[in-house]
Motif scaffolding. Structure first.
Motif, mmCIF file in Angstrom:
data_model
loop_
_atom_site.group_PDB
_atom_site.id
_atom_site.type_symbol
_atom_site.label_atom_id
_atom_site.label_comp_id
_atom_site.label_asym_id
_atom_site.label_seq_id
_atom_site.Cartn_x
_atom_site.Cartn_y
_atom_site.Cartn_z
ATOM 1 N N LEU A 139 0.855 -1.191 0.000
ATOM 2 C CA LEU A 139 0.000 0.000 0.000
ATOM 3 C C LEU A 139 0.896 1.248 0.000
ATOM 4 C CD1 LEU A 139 -2.890 1.279 0.451
ATOM 5 C CD2 LEU A 139 -2.292 1.327 2.874
ATOM 6 N N ASP A 140 0.578 2.209 -0.860
ATOM 7 C CA ASP A 140 1.310 3.485 -0.835
ATOM 8 C C ASP A 140 1.127 4.144 0.524
ATOM 9 O OD1 ASP A 140 1.758 3.125 -3.557
ATOM 10 O OD2 ASP A 140 0.150 4.494 -4.166
ATOM 11 N N LEU A 141 2.178 4.745 1.055
ATOM 12 C CA LEU A 141 2.039 5.572 2.257
ATOM 13 C C LEU A 141 2.536 6.976 1.944
ATOM 14 C CD1 LEU A 141 3.293 3.183 5.106
ATOM 15 C CD2 LEU A 141 0.930 3.649 4.413
ATOM 16 N N GLY A 270 -6.647 11.672 -1.154
ATOM 17 C CA GLY A 270 -6.940 10.296 -0.741
ATOM 18 C C GLY A 270 -5.922 9.305 -1.242
ATOM 19 N N ASN A 271 -5.662 8.310 -0.394
ATOM 20 C CA ASN A 271 -4.731 7.247 -0.737
ATOM 21 C C ASN A 271 -5.479 5.930 -0.916
ATOM 22 O OD1 ASN A 271 -2.021 6.354 -1.093
ATOM 23 N ND2 ASN A 271 -2.075 5.446 0.951
ATOM 24 N N MET A 272 -6.767 5.920 -0.558
ATOM 25 C CA MET A 272 -7.631 4.763 -0.759
ATOM 26 C C MET A 272 -8.956 5.303 -1.282
ATOM 27 S SD MET A 272 -7.069 2.472 2.644
ATOM 28 C CE MET A 272 -5.990 1.067 2.566
ATOM 29 N N SER A 285 -8.779 5.981 -7.198
ATOM 30 C CA SER A 285 -7.631 5.721 -6.352
ATOM 31 C C SER A 285 -7.180 4.271 -6.481
ATOM 32 C CB SER A 285 -8.023 6.035 -4.911
ATOM 33 O OG SER A 285 -7.067 5.516 -4.033
ATOM 34 N N LEU A 286 -5.885 4.049 -6.448
ATOM 35 C CA LEU A 286 -5.320 2.699 -6.550
ATOM 36 C C LEU A 286 -4.395 2.471 -5.367
ATOM 37 C CD1 LEU A 286 -4.691 3.003 -10.331
ATOM 38 C CD2 LEU A 286 -6.021 1.160 -9.292
ATOM 39 N N PRO A 287 -4.333 1.216 -4.876
ATOM 40 C CA PRO A 287 -3.588 0.978 -3.632
ATOM 41 C C PRO A 287 -2.088 1.230 -3.742
ATOM 42 C CG PRO A 287 -4.370 -1.079 -4.601
ATOM 43 C CD PRO A 287 -5.029 0.010 -5.353
ATOM 44 N N ASN A 288 -1.514 0.979 -4.905
ATOM 45 C CA ASN A 288 -0.059 1.137 -4.969
ATOM 46 C C ASN A 288 0.423 1.625 -6.333
ATOM 47 O OD1 ASN A 288 -0.574 -1.362 -6.207
ATOM 48 N ND2 ASN A 288 -0.097 -2.428 -4.312
ATOM 49 N N ASP A 289 -0.216 2.682 -6.825
ATOM 50 C CA ASP A 289 0.254 3.280 -8.084
ATOM 51 C C ASP A 289 1.251 4.411 -7.825
ATOM 52 O OD1 ASP A 289 -1.550 5.109 -7.068
ATOM 53 O OD2 ASP A 289 -2.498 5.569 -8.993
ATOM 54 N N GLY A 290 1.553 4.662 -6.554
ATOM 55 C CA GLY A 290 2.508 5.721 -6.243
ATOM 56 C C GLY A 290 1.953 7.116 -6.461
ATOM 57 N N LEU A 291 0.620 7.223 -6.512
ATOM 58 C CA LEU A 291 0.000 8.531 -6.729
ATOM 59 C C LEU A 291 -1.130 8.758 -5.733
ATOM 60 C CD1 LEU A 291 -0.298 8.345 -10.631
ATOM 61 C CD2 LEU A 291 1.382 9.675 -9.318
ATOM 62 N N MET A 292 -1.274 9.999 -5.294
ATOM 63 C CA MET A 292 -2.428 10.328 -4.457
ATOM 64 C C MET A 292 -3.475 11.018 -5.320
ATOM 65 S SD MET A 292 -0.544 12.862 -1.896
ATOM 66 C CE MET A 292 1.083 13.436 -2.155
HETATM 67 MG MG MG Z 1 -2.646 5.514 -5.022
#
Ligand code: MG
Ligand code: ADP
Length: 369
Positions: A139-141, A270-272, A285-292
């Motif tokens: 998950l992106d943080l 948003g990150n989710m 939103s995507l869980p791990n695309d490296g974008l907010m």
């Molecule tokens: Mg994302």
């Protein structure tokens, strides 16, 4: 989340944290009644601890034996996972710890965004079963800097009417999740402008391009396990990644888009996708695309339009409304103009002062169905 990997691990070893003050204060009962029997039936090894004060889960996660557990399960709202990610990140080997230890939320708070996104339910028993079967997923943080502090955020950062509705309603906790709606309506009748300076490191600002990105990324071609291996191979240090854009104290990078903020009504990053029940606020939103995903709305739109925005969220029509600006971004800086107010990071109140955020692709790990 679509992109879990590996096969589900059997007999998971779980560190269970209970926030006695989450939601309406019934986390302990919910856990005993609906979660413990399912985890026991699945032969999970559980070690239960109740948090004794705010910030306790940070300390627990910072000092936990990482080899003794597979996941930390929070019985709370989004507040405990926020603390857990921060505790893991505080270790000298923060990046490794966040890659190793998965985090999950059993929904016992007023805001249970993490469970909606990862496990797709608000039922404690269904979520428990989902945890038994769940897969590890990167998950992106987001790193948040304020003055010289740095914290991690996994869910959202907000300023304006949503932050106010979320944090300004602590006095009506008895309402449960309804307090957010109540707070929103009360504010809508009072004041709707939250002036600020805003600059964004924009990656995409065209709604069609954002939808295309979402479709490509959510398709089968993307392999999160390969992505994690790639990320691990490229980063040399076991510690948290360095800040690519510096902190809020540094000079503003030249290539960031300056967004007019004099009439800001709602700034929401948003990150989710899902923020609470029926609130798919960030559908791209995507869980791990490296974008907010950043939503901005002027506070000068009419009250009727604001209400319409709110009612359009469940059906997903919110995204296409002309008054809703959406950007995919790598970083942003927001400087409030007023003296007091609310800034919300994952639903937690932080000092009302300038803050800067940047995203780290796949830094954290969650359990996902
Ligand atoms: Mg994302
Ligand atoms: P909710 O969704 O209802 O806000 P959370 O689980 O997010 O519930 O928790 C709200 C706050 O409670 C968080 O800021 C967390 O740090 C804090 N907290 C956790 N444990 C305790 C405790 N034992 N006493 C007081 N506050 C606590």
């Amino acid at each position: 989340l679509e992109s879990a990997y590996g096969s589900a691990q059997r007999k998971k070893r779980l560190k269970v944290l209970i926030n006695p003050f989450g939601g309406k204060g019934s986390a302990s009962n919910l856990y005993k009644t609906y979660a413990a029997p399912i985890l026991a039936a699945a032969c999970c090894q559980v070690d239960v601890q109740t948090t004794e004060y705010r910030g306790h889960a940070i300390e627990i996660a910072e000092h936990l034996d990482l080899d003794a557990y597979d996941a930390i399960i929070c019985c709370s709202g989004d507040g405990l996972p926020y603390e857990v990610f921060n505790g893991l990140g505080k270790r000298p080997n923060g990046r490794e710890a966040l890659a190793k230890m998965a985090v999950a939320l059993l929904p016992c708070g007023s805001g249970n965004g993490m469970t909606w996104n990862c496990l797709g339910t608000e039922s404690v028993s269904v979520a428990s079963l989902a945890i038994v079967k769940a897969l590890r997923t990167p998950l992106d943080l987001v790193s948040v800097t304020q003055k010289n502090s740095r914290t991690l955020s996994f869910l959202s950062q907000s300023f304006g009417i949503i932050a106010d509705s979320d944090l300004g309603t602590d006095n009506v906790r008895w309402m449960g999740a309804q307090r957010f709606t109540y707070g929103f309506l009360v504010r809508l009748m009072q004041r709707t402008i939250y002036p600020c300076d805003l600059a964004i490191k924009v990656e995409m600002n065209d709604k069609k391009a954002i939808k295309d990105h979402y479709r490509t990324y959510a398709s089968q071609e993307y392999d999160p396990l390969a992505e994690r291996i790639r990320l691990e191979a490229t980063s040399q240090s076991p510690a948290l990644p360095e800040l690519e854009y510096g902190t809020v104290e540094d000079e503003l990078p030249k290539d960031w888009e300056v967004v007019p903020g004099q009439n800001m009504g709602n700034f929401y990053s948003g990150n989710m996708a899902i923020m609470s029940k029926d609130t798919n606020f960030f559908p791209a939103s995507l869980p791990n695309d490296g974008l907010m995903d950043i939503v901005t709305i002027d506070g000068t739109v009419s009250r009727t339009t604001s209400l319409k925005m709110m009612t359009e969220i469940p059906a997903g029509r919110f995204f296409d409304m002309p008054d809703v600006a959406i950007r995919k971004a790598r970083a942003f800086r927001l400087v409030p103009h007023d003296k007091d107010g609310y800034i919300s990071i994952d639903g937690e109140k932080v000092p009302f002062e300038a803050f800067q955020c940047e995203i780290h692709q796949g830094l954290g790990t969650v359990l996902s169905k």
